[in-house]
Motif scaffolding. Structure first.
Motif: not given
Ligand SMILES: Cc1ncc(C[n+]2csc(CCOP(=O)(O)OP(=O)(O)O)c2C)c(N)n1
Length: 1004
Positions: A402-406, A408-410, A437-441
């Motif tokens: 996911g964009d936010a995870a990519f 944000g996660q080390g 273009q969004i991570g959760y909210t």
């Molecule tokens: C390490 C970790 N932190 C927080 C969460 C909670 N969480 C689940 S989905 C998400 C948003 C992820 O956003 P993105 O990576 O952009 O993927 P999308 O859901 O938008 O496809 C979050 C914060 C999680 N599952 N794992």
């Protein structure tokens, strides 16, 4: 002729004037006024040209007032600059011809250089203006503008974000000039020169359209050249009608599956792919093309978003199985299972396009985003090992993020930076970001400090292709480029699928709470199948009937499987295995642990080899190594093994038995405490090494011993993945000091501790954690055994059946993992071999010694390695106290290195017959039977549990409740007082604590 030229220039000036007011001050009519403009408009110029020709023939026809102008023009050929001067207020002297020629040449060179720079600028920065956002709310350049607050106009050619030359050196008057194209572009195709206008048009199409290509940062020029060619060659993005129809059909499936889910289970969480359905087109293109390029197996991992769609449409998981997951069903097998969008699968897929089979597997995945990334590359690497695929030609990893995870996660970085390490590379993985273009909210602007979510890729020299997910053909194109790139260069590549999320984070969420503006726009968006369908219909590639036919066909399939799913009444976790171990369990007696002892001959062969230095004429070892080898030789002659020898005997014998061993971690080749020395470094030849256990037996298995990068999370994850690949494998990860494993905590929590329970993924991984309070300070002292014991999954109130002769094996089978702290080299040896001798696989968390590595207490006789000997879950008292149990005043249970303290102390205080000691070597599963025997033997003794750790740490709390339940009475605790740190850093304090601990031990 001169006039004609002048008119031409005047015409150009008029055009330029119209489009480029900013350039006018440089233009011909510097002194211009509105009068001058109307006089020299394009029409007037034509008139002037005709009148001049008349004047030249017969002057009478033309009014004499024109004579001055025409006579002055009728001179030598004018240069542009000279012509400009005609109209300037001051008359400048005419330049000598040579100087003028030089100036012209310089001018031309400048223009050509500017064009070259322009091309390069588009190649490097064109992506900033690319239209990759299907919502058209933003372009990547906006990030720069927000950051810099620059008042730049983003429209048209004035955009200097991409190319400073535009509107400055190069402007409209040059648009129709023809420029020779430099070698470093392919936009010309077969043409060597193009007008500037065409050059810009082509560059904009290539770089500022649906694809944003970031590749000019690549160090490897071949890689750079490759992407450039695949992007720029005219027609590169074109698709044949057949390809277009295939894309359309794939889109139909992707879109209709989500719609079906939404209709049948509207409130059910599934993290739909709506808004990003072209991901299926992307993956399908990759899978198809990979078979063309020789790939035989793709190991995939992905997070929640669109996972069900991927499982169905790419991994070809039966729709029936997926639909069945939506209803509550009793499971067939034991285990905690997992939610449907975490489950894995594998399939041998037949690809019609190439008539080839390919294995596609999707790894099980925990909620913790990105933890699976290192795991899946470890898996891919292991599969490459088993297939003898040394260059990654046959096995490839694809990781979806996911964009936010990519961003944000080390662990993403920790995974990607393994890409080029010889012992960890998978020879290139494809990363796909589902960038909605969004991570959760949370908006990207509050979620990262870089323009793209993919910027981590630049650290590892990977190209990134951003693509607008609503342009299905562009998506298919980048997919093809990525797979070709990976297969050719064996390096990582990133695809950033820029899409949107049509609904909330999950189906339960209301996105308008937090993104009202974005979601108003989203509501107006057509689905991608509608967009593409309309395009194809307009160009006549498909008809309405075609599309309707495909939709109906797929809906029928969905309905059929929906009905079939109703018939499934029981859930089977076994249906969701991602890496089957075919034949392993069937071939083993489930009630038997194979022999772990080894013959005298084997002991002799391995131990002698382990002491033998390489031939001095061939290899110059460090003098210290010779001393170590001499010590080892002495031990061998005495028939005694220290820890390193015990380890060598274990690994050596397993290698002989064709068990592949992989041991990694920071500095493992030598060993943190310089005890192992499995790799010698030539003292005279840089980089030459001698790997001592590689040459034990001619047909032995491979021993992969590798120092790792300074990463725990990434490397441990990798090794977990590796360990899943096969049961005929001993995978070990050794922390430098045990507590550093805490940076890998999610791997323990989400894979190692419960992978089997959630996904029936067995693993025989051994995690070695150097542990012991030696006065080395808080962070080098504790492997935090209490954490692993706290995650042990037994019930301390339910004692096992102690009369059952198979109790120990049953305990092992039921355990989620094994936690040990062994105190003899022989026990270490048997424990390692038992990992393979078991009829199943369990992860083992092993506290390993530090001072004990070289301590005389940690010695074993070779006899303890012979057939008939085995792992001792607890080492009962065998000294003077055991001879006369009634005299024993205190029975101390303990685990690990504190046994040395107890033993030395009772010898020193002459309390050997008063204090009995029982070492619990296997803490989990708890050896109730052996412990009870010991308890019963010393009826009159006080019972204590002793640990060197602080009272709130170590095994005490775990052991206390089990011992008390078993004995039916309270037991004493001998430990350091509770503490927040795992050890003091103050020497004085350490000594004081030790004195107090000792006092408690000898208090009989
Ligand atoms: C390490 C970790 N932190 C927080 C969460 C909670 N969480 C689940 S989905 C998400 C948003 C992820 O956003 P993105 O990576 O952009 O993927 P999308 O859901 O938008 O496809 C979050 C914060 C999680 N599952 N794992």
């Amino acid at each position: 002729m001169a006039l004609f030229k002048a008119f031409q220039i005047l015409k150009t000036a008029q055009i330029t004037r119209l489009y480029y007011p900013a350039c006018l001050n440089k233009m011909v009519i510097r002194k211009s006024s509105s009068k001058a403009e109307s006089f020299l408009s394009g029409t007037n110029a034509n008139f002037l040209e005709a009148q001049y020709l008349d004047w030249a023939k017969t002057k009478d026809k033309v009014d004499s007032s024109w004579d001055g102008l025409y006579e002055s023009i009728n001179g030598p050929v004018l240069q542009i600059e000279e012509f400009e001067d005609e109209f300037s207020p001051t008359t400048v002297k005419q330049k000598p011809k040579k100087e003028a020629d030089e100036e012209e040449t310089t001018r031309k060179i400048k223009l050509h250089l500017a064009v070259q720079n322009l091309i390069r600028s588009y190649q490097a920065r064109g992506h900033l203006l690319s239209k990759t956002d299907p919502l058209t709310l933003t372009i990547p350049a906006r990030w720069l503008l927000n950051k810099q607050k620059a008042p730049l106009d983003l429209k048209g050619l004035e955009c200097r974000i991409v190319a400073r030359e535009l509107g400055t050196v190069l402007c409209e008057k040059h648009m129709d000039m023809v420029f020779k194209l430099p070698d470093r572009t392919f936009i010309g195709g077969k043409e060597e020169s193009l007008t500037l206008r065409e050059i810009i048009r082509r560059l904009e199409t290539v770089y500022c359209g649906s694809i944003g290509a970031e590749y000019m940062h690549l160090y490897d020029l071949d890689c750079l050249h490759f992407i450039r060619e695949r992007m720029e060659t005219p027609g590169a993005f074109d698709k044949t009608p057949e390809e277009k129809r295939l894309i359309m059909r794939r889109l139909t499936k992707a879109v209709f599956l989500e719609k079906y889910f939404a209709t049948k289970w509207p409130a059910e969480k599934r993290f739909g792919l709506e808004g990003g359905e072209t991901m299926i087109v992307m993956l399908e293109e990759i899978v198809d093309t990979s078979t063309e390029l020789g790939v035989e197996s793709i190991v995939m991992a992905m997070q929640h978003r669109g996972r069900l769609n991927m499982l169905v449409n790419v991994c070809r998981k039966q729709l029936t199985d997926i639909f069945a997951q939506f209803k509550p069903m009793e499971p067939k097998e034991p285990g905690s299972g997992d939610i449907k969008y975490h489950l894995g699968t594998y399939i041998h897929r037949f690809i019609r396009k190439t008539n080839k089979y390919i294995k596609v597997s999707m790894s099980c995945n925990p909620s913790h985003l990105e933890v699976v990334s290192p795991v899946v590359v470890g898996k891919a690497r292991a599969e490459q090992h088993w297939r003898g695929d040394a260059n990654g030609d046959k096995v490839m990893a694809i990781i979806m993020h996911g964009d936010a995870a990519f961003a944000g996660q080390g662990v993403v970085y920790e995974t990607m930076h393994l890409g080029n390490l010889p012992a960890f590379t998978t020879h290139g993985s494809i990363h796909i970001v589902c960038n909605n273009q969004i991570g959760y909210t949370t908006d990207p602007r509050f979620a990262r400090s870089s323009p793209y979510c993919s910027d981590v890729a630049k650290c590892v020299d990977a190209p990134v292709l951003h693509v607008n997910a609503d342009d299905a053909e562009a998506v298919a194109h980048v997919a093809r480029v990525a797979i070709e790139y990976r297969c050719r260069f064996k390096k990582d590549v990133v695809l950033d699928l820029c899409c949107y999320r049509r609904f909330g984070h999950s189906e339960e969420d209301e996105p308008m709470f937090t993104q009202p503006f974005m979601y108003k726009k989203i509501r107006s968006m057509k689905t991608v199948d509608q967009i593409y369908g309309a395009k194809l219909k307009a160009e006549g590639t498909v008809t309405d009937a075609d599309i309707k036919g495909w939709e109906k066909e797929y809906m029928d399939t969905l309905n059929k499987h929906f009905e079939l799913a109703k018939k499934i009444t029981k859930l089977s976790i076994m249906d969701w295995i991602d890496t089957p171990w075919t034949g392993f369990f069937e071939a083993r007696d489930p009630n038997k642990i194979e022999e772990t002892g080894i013959s005298e001959t084997t002991i002799s062969t391995i131990s002698k080899h382990f002491c033998k230095p390489p031939e001095p004429w061939a290899f110059e070892v460090h003098k210290g190594i010779n001393r170590i080898l001499a010590n080892r030789e002495k031990m061998v002659k005495e028939g005694v093994a220290d820890w390193a020898m015990g380890e060598a005997l274990a690994y050596g014998s397993l290698l002989r038995d064709k068990i592949h061993i992989r041991l990694t971690g920071e500095d493992v080749e030598r060993g943190t405490m310089a005890h192992r020395h499995h790799v010698y470094h030539h003292q005279g030849v840089d980089g030459a090494t001698y790997r001592v256990l590689d040459t034990l037996y001619p047909d032995q298995a491979q021993y992969s011993l590798h120092n790792s990068s300074l990463s725990e999370f990434g490397i441990l994850g990798f090794e977990v993945g590796y360990s899943y690949s096969s049961p005929y494998l001993l995978t070990l990860w050794e922390a430098q000091y045990g507590d550093f494993a805490d940076t890998a905590q999610p791997v323990f929590d989400t894979f190692i501790a419960n992978g089997e329970s959630k996904w029936v993924c067995q693993s025989g991984l051994v995690v070695q954690l150097p542990h012991g309070i030696d006065g080395a300070g808080p962070e080098h002292s504790s492997g935090r055994v209490e954490r692993y014991l706290q995650q042990a999954d037994d019930d301390e109130d339910n004692l096992p059946d102690l009369d059952d002769k198979d109790m120990a094996l049953k305990q092992l089978r039921a355990a989620n993992w094994l936690v040990c702290n062994v105190t003899t080299p022989a026990n270490y040896f048997h424990l390692m071999r038992r990992q393979i001798a078991l009829p199943f696989r369990k992860p083992l968390i092993l506290m390993t010694p530090k001072v004990g590595l070289k301590h005389p207490f940690y010695r074993s006789s070779f006899k303890d390695f012979l057939p008939g000997t085995c792992f001792q879950r607890a080492i009962r008292e065998s000294g003077p106290a055991s001879k006369n149990p009634d005299l024993v005043k205190k029975l101390i249970f303990c685990s690990g290195k504190v046994a040395i303290t107890i033993d030395e102390l009772r010898k020193e205080k002459k309390l050997e017959d008063k204090i009995a000691m029982c070492r619990i070597e296997q803490l989990y599963p708890f050896p109730y039977d052996l412990v009870l025997k010991e308890f019963c033997r010393y009826q009159k003794a006080r019972v204590a549990f002793c640990q060197e750790e602080h009272k709130n740490q170590g095994p005490w709390l775990f052991a206390k409740v089990r011992l008390e339940n078993l004995f039916g009475k309270k037991i004493e605790c001998i430990s350091r007082p509770s503490s927040s740190a795992s050890a003091t850093g103050i020497k004085w304090m350490h000594a004081k604590e030790l004195t107090e601990l000792k006092a408690k031990i000898i208090d009989v």
